[in-house]
Design an enzyme around this catalytic site. Structure first.
Site, PDB file in Angstrom:
ATOM      1  N   ARG A 135       9.515   0.016  -0.998  1.00  0.00           N
ATOM      2  CA  ARG A 135       8.745   0.456  -2.157  1.00  0.00           C
ATOM      3  C   ARG A 135       8.591   1.962  -2.019  1.00  0.00           C
ATOM      4  O   ARG A 135       8.609   2.505  -0.913  1.00  0.00           O
ATOM      5  CB  ARG A 135       7.369  -0.212  -2.175  1.00  0.00           C
ATOM      6  CG  ARG A 135       7.427  -1.737  -2.257  1.00  0.00           C
ATOM      7  CD  ARG A 135       6.032  -2.344  -2.175  1.00  0.00           C
ATOM      8  NE  ARG A 135       6.080  -3.800  -2.264  1.00  0.00           N
ATOM      9  CZ  ARG A 135       6.154  -4.627  -1.226  1.00  0.00           C
ATOM     10  NH1 ARG A 135       6.206  -4.125   0.007  1.00  0.00           N
ATOM     11  NH2 ARG A 135       6.189  -5.937  -1.394  1.00  0.00           N
ATOM     12  N   LYS A 160       2.361  -3.692   1.411  1.00  0.00           N
ATOM     13  CA  LYS A 160       1.646  -4.519   0.450  1.00  0.00           C
ATOM     14  C   LYS A 160       1.057  -5.734   1.167  1.00  0.00           C
ATOM     15  O   LYS A 160       1.731  -6.393   1.947  1.00  0.00           O
ATOM     16  CB  LYS A 160       2.601  -4.977  -0.655  1.00  0.00           C
ATOM     17  CG  LYS A 160       1.913  -5.595  -1.849  1.00  0.00           C
ATOM     18  CD  LYS A 160       2.894  -5.844  -2.962  1.00  0.00           C
ATOM     19  CE  LYS A 160       2.210  -6.402  -4.196  1.00  0.00           C
ATOM     20  NZ  LYS A 160       3.184  -6.637  -5.301  1.00  0.00           N
ATOM     21  N   HIS A 266      11.570   1.664  -8.197  1.00  0.00           N
ATOM     22  CA  HIS A 266      11.523   0.294  -7.702  1.00  0.00           C
ATOM     23  C   HIS A 266      12.833  -0.457  -7.969  1.00  0.00           C
ATOM     24  O   HIS A 266      13.125  -1.455  -7.305  1.00  0.00           O
ATOM     25  CB  HIS A 266      10.355  -0.456  -8.347  1.00  0.00           C
ATOM     26  CG  HIS A 266       9.819  -1.573  -7.504  1.00  0.00           C
ATOM     27  ND1 HIS A 266       9.149  -1.354  -6.306  1.00  0.00           N
ATOM     28  CD2 HIS A 266       9.859  -2.920  -7.660  1.00  0.00           C
ATOM     29  CE1 HIS A 266       8.796  -2.515  -5.782  1.00  0.00           C
ATOM     30  NE2 HIS A 266       9.218  -3.488  -6.581  1.00  0.00           N
ATOM     31  N   ARG A 269      14.954  -0.983  -4.902  1.00  0.00           N
ATOM     32  CA  ARG A 269      14.535  -2.105  -4.038  1.00  0.00           C
ATOM     33  C   ARG A 269      15.110  -3.411  -4.590  1.00  0.00           C
ATOM     34  O   ARG A 269      15.606  -4.243  -3.827  1.00  0.00           O
ATOM     35  CB  ARG A 269      13.007  -2.150  -3.966  1.00  0.00           C
ATOM     36  CG  ARG A 269      12.424  -3.327  -3.181  1.00  0.00           C
ATOM     37  CD  ARG A 269      10.913  -3.148  -3.076  1.00  0.00           C
ATOM     38  NE  ARG A 269      10.202  -4.378  -2.784  1.00  0.00           N
ATOM     39  CZ  ARG A 269       9.940  -4.837  -1.568  1.00  0.00           C
ATOM     40  NH1 ARG A 269      10.372  -4.166  -0.516  1.00  0.00           N
ATOM     41  NH2 ARG A 269       9.263  -5.956  -1.390  1.00  0.00           N
ATOM     42  N   HIS A 292       8.166 -10.132   1.763  1.00  0.00           N
ATOM     43  CA  HIS A 292       7.558 -11.107   0.858  1.00  0.00           C
ATOM     44  C   HIS A 292       6.863 -12.215   1.648  1.00  0.00           C
ATOM     45  O   HIS A 292       7.422 -12.728   2.614  1.00  0.00           O
ATOM     46  CB  HIS A 292       8.614 -11.744  -0.050  1.00  0.00           C
ATOM     47  CG  HIS A 292       9.143 -10.815  -1.093  1.00  0.00           C
ATOM     48  ND1 HIS A 292      10.339 -11.022  -1.753  1.00  0.00           N
ATOM     49  CD2 HIS A 292       8.623  -9.668  -1.622  1.00  0.00           C
ATOM     50  CE1 HIS A 292      10.540 -10.057  -2.623  1.00  0.00           C
ATOM     51  NE2 HIS A 292       9.519  -9.220  -2.550  1.00  0.00           N
ATOM     52  N   TYR A 301      15.741 -12.998  -7.238  1.00  0.00           N
ATOM     53  CA  TYR A 301      17.021 -12.285  -7.166  1.00  0.00           C
ATOM     54  C   TYR A 301      18.205 -13.250  -7.235  1.00  0.00           C
ATOM     55  O   TYR A 301      19.297 -12.849  -7.622  1.00  0.00           O
ATOM     56  CB  TYR A 301      17.078 -11.416  -5.908  1.00  0.00           C
ATOM     57  CG  TYR A 301      15.978 -10.391  -5.870  1.00  0.00           C
ATOM     58  CD1 TYR A 301      15.963  -9.335  -6.785  1.00  0.00           C
ATOM     59  CD2 TYR A 301      14.928 -10.488  -4.969  1.00  0.00           C
ATOM     60  CE1 TYR A 301      14.939  -8.406  -6.782  1.00  0.00           C
ATOM     61  CE2 TYR A 301      13.900  -9.561  -4.956  1.00  0.00           C
ATOM     62  CZ  TYR A 301      13.902  -8.530  -5.871  1.00  0.00           C
ATOM     63  OH  TYR A 301      12.888  -7.606  -5.875  1.00  0.00           O
TER      64      TYR A 301
END
Length: 321
Positions: A135, A160, A266, A269, A292, A301
């Site tokens: 990010r 995050k 972004h 990414r 994640h 994805y």
């Protein structure tokens, strides 16, 4: 409103728990919106019912995405659980139904064209976003100690969800990163002569009072100016602001002739994850590299490239036409 004693207390509570400045701004924003929604009624005089009504209103009247609603919920849960000591319990509110759109992904050729239109520090940032799946703010917050040129790895700290993780680093960036590290150290040395240095997280500045003099704490992408640490009069050098990279990217997109896609920092990414999956990488590996929590987040994805129906034949193929 922003200077009210109540919000000042909330800010202090957020900082005492070591949350990032970005999280602080986000939480304060949604707490303000909650207070305005209830006509500036003090949160202490409200509770679960008011929170439920606000969150449900976001879904019914504002058509927000479910992730936006979840961020607002996190802010209000923090407010009531941590600041006011009034647990909300089961809210049973209406969840937003606006679905997340498939992310924009660049082809490898498009990534190459954009990178060729960017040079120096800004180009290196974009290469890291794409090459390591970062990010933007994870990239800009990198410190010298987070770069491992021997193992070709990056350590992402306080990402995050307040998580640390490791991700890969392209060996092709070694020379560029060595140059940036050298420049960052020179800036730090000059700052130290004036009694200042890189900004330090609140808790670490107390634990390591002279940390701003150690090279390992220097930002890889330092700001060009000195500023006051948020909420204090202590001078420091923060990392580069994200708008600097965004502005450089917009110019590069025009120069590269890519104007038919909505491309942001972004997007690189997203492209990192998509291209790894297209190259046959395991989805669990990609999940780990991206940081994640849930593989379901990474699975978006597979929809971008059609892997969710891999091996499935169209019924048209069975017809003798």
């Amino acid at each position: 409103m922003s200077q009210s004693p109540f919000l000042t207390k909330v800010r202090k509570d957020i900082r005492l728990r070591g949350y990032s400045i970005r999280t602080e701004k986000t939480y304060i924003y949604w707490i303000k919106q909650f207070i305005y929604f209830h006509h500036k009624k003090h949160p202490a005089a409200m509770g679960a019912e008011e929170v439920k009504n606000y969150l449900s209103s976001m879904a019914e009247n504002r058509s927000v995405a479910v992730n936006t609603q979840k961020v607002a919920l996190n802010a209000l849960v923090f407010l009531y659980h941590k600041v006011l000591n009034k647990p909300l319990g089961d809210l049973n509110f209406r969840y937003a139904t606006k679905q997340r759109h498939l992310p924009t992904v660049l082809s490898k050729e498009e990534v190459q064209r954009i990178i060729r239109c960017m040079s120096g520090r800004n180009g290196t940032v974009i290469k890291l976003l794409y090459g390591s799946g970062l990010r933007l703010n994870e990239c800009l917050r990198l410190r010298i100690q987070d770069i491992d040129l021997k193992e070709n790895a990056l350590t992402i700290r306080d990402g995050k969800g307040n998580k640390d993780r490791k991700t890969l680093l392209s060996p092709s960036l070694k020379y560029e990163l060595e140059e940036l590290i050298l420049k960052a150290k020179k800036i730090q040395i000059e700052d130290n002569k004036r009694g200042t240095g890189p900004s330090m997280p609140h808790g670490l500045s107390k634990k390591y009072p002279n940390g701003f003099r150690q090279h390992k704490w220097m930002y890889l992408f330092p700001s060009t100016t000195i500023c006051n640490y948020p909420g204090s009069s202590i001078q420091c050098r923060h990392h580069l602001h994200d708008t600097v990279i965004g502005k450089a990217l917009r110019k590069a997109l025009i120069d590269a002739g890519i104007t038919d896609k909505r491309v942001t920092c972004h997007t690189f990414r997203h492209s990192f994850a998509t291209h790894l999956l297209q190259g046959g990488r395991d989805i669990r590996t990609v999940q780990e590299l991206l940081g994640h929590n849930d593989v379901k987040t990474t699975q978006i994805y597979t929809h971008v490239i059609g892997l969710h129906y891999a091996g499935t034949s169209s019924p048209l193929d069975a017809l003798a036409l």
